[in-house]
Design an enzyme around this catalytic site. Structure first.
Site, PDB file in Angstrom:
ATOM      1  N   HIS A   1      -2.503   0.418   4.463  1.00 49.79           N
ATOM      2  CA  HIS A   1      -1.471   1.457   4.415  1.00 49.79           C
ATOM      3  C   HIS A   1      -0.287   0.966   3.583  1.00 49.79           C
ATOM      4  O   HIS A   1       0.589   0.277   4.107  1.00 49.79           O
ATOM      5  CB  HIS A   1      -0.979   1.789   5.829  1.00 49.79           C
ATOM      6  CG  HIS A   1      -1.958   2.536   6.658  1.00 49.79           C
ATOM      7  ND1 HIS A   1      -2.024   3.916   6.664  1.00 49.79           N
ATOM      8  CD2 HIS A   1      -2.921   2.109   7.506  1.00 49.79           C
ATOM      9  CE1 HIS A   1      -2.977   4.310   7.486  1.00 49.79           C
ATOM     10  NE2 HIS A   1      -3.549   3.227   8.002  1.00 49.79           N
TER      11      HIS A   1
ATOM     12  N   CYS B   1      -6.548   4.590   3.581  1.00 55.63           N
ATOM     13  CA  CYS B   1      -7.214   4.392   4.876  1.00 55.63           C
ATOM     14  C   CYS B   1      -8.397   5.333   5.035  1.00 55.63           C
ATOM     15  O   CYS B   1      -9.390   5.208   4.326  1.00 55.63           O
ATOM     16  CB  CYS B   1      -6.211   4.500   6.014  1.00 55.63           C
ATOM     17  SG  CYS B   1      -6.848   3.826   7.573  1.00 55.63           S
TER      18      CYS B   1
ATOM     19  N   GLU C   1       2.233   2.628   2.635  1.00 53.14           N
ATOM     20  CA  GLU C   1       3.462   3.258   3.127  1.00 53.14           C
ATOM     21  C   GLU C   1       4.015   2.544   4.358  1.00 53.14           C
ATOM     22  O   GLU C   1       5.156   2.801   4.761  1.00 53.14           O
ATOM     23  CB  GLU C   1       3.204   4.739   3.430  1.00 53.14           C
ATOM     24  CG  GLU C   1       2.478   5.033   4.718  1.00 53.14           C
ATOM     25  CD  GLU C   1       0.972   4.790   4.664  1.00 53.14           C
ATOM     26  OE1 GLU C   1       0.291   5.072   5.674  1.00 53.14           O
ATOM     27  OE2 GLU C   1       0.461   4.320   3.623  1.00 53.14           O
TER      28      GLU C   1
END
EC number: 4.3.2.10
Length: 210
Positions: A188, A79, A190
């Protein structure tokens, strides 16, 4: 050990949780010695480019990231960490790290979808990623896999060979790029469920070669 760089830009806990779930040892740190002794480095972040660059310089992490790159250590930007590895960001008109030639651009305000409806900025939510170039970190990522995005700016590398994947949102923008031992995603991983965990696990097993 994987070093997660702490430069007051947030989003560290979700990255750490994902690595813990995958069984990879990590340390959240801003200490240059710990970072340079790590096996791999993750450079996450949310927020604005100008304040992020100020924090990096205050902690001396701008120099450390160049050392990581020069040492051939696998490095993953996420990001904001993807945006400020370029040379310049239109967000605040700020010079950035220059780890990969390119710049960061703002989404055009007039973007519309296929039904001629105005698209919201920032681009927020799930979207698909079209892999353009085979890379070990993107191994087994499929066209139907969706990833989570939150951003109003996107990276634009100078060299088209550095584009790893793109995503449609009014325009087709670069959502993943790579150069040597560096890989970076605008989305993202994660926060992207199984496909995101797969990508993170690929990175954690990658030796930095292409």
């Amino acid at each position: 050990m994987i070093a997660i760089i702490d430069y007051d830009a947030g989003n560290l806990t979700s990255v750490a949780r994902a690595l813990a779930h995958l069984g990879h040892a990590y340390r959240i740190t801003r200490e240059s010695g710990e970072i340079l002794q790590a096996d791999r480095v993750i450079f996450p972040g949310v927020g604005a480019a100008a304040s992020a660059m100020e924090s990096l310089k205050n902690y001396g992490l701008d120099t450390v990231l160049h050392q990581v790159m020069d040492a051939g250590m696998p490095l993953l930007g996420i990001c904001l960490g993807t945006q400020i590895i370029t040379g310049f960001s239109e967000e605040g008109d700020v010079p950035c790290l220059g780890l990969i030639p390119g710049r960061v651009r703002a989404f055009p305000a007039s973007m519309k979808d296929d039904a001629d409806r105005a698209l919201k900025i920032p681009h927020m939510g799930w979207n698909r990623v079209q892999v353009k170039r085979v890379h070990p970190v993107l191994w087994d990522i499929r066209g139907e896999d969706a990833f989570y995005f939150v951003h109003g700016y996107y990276p634009e590398p100078e060299n088209p060979d550095h584009v790893l994947a793109t995503t449609p949102y009014g325009i087709e923008f670069v959502s993943a790029m790579g150069f040597g031992n560096l890989v970076a995603t605008q989305f993202h991983p994660e926060k992207s469920g199984k496909p995101g965990l797969k990508l993170l696990d690929n990175f954690c097993r990658w030796g930095g070669e292409v």
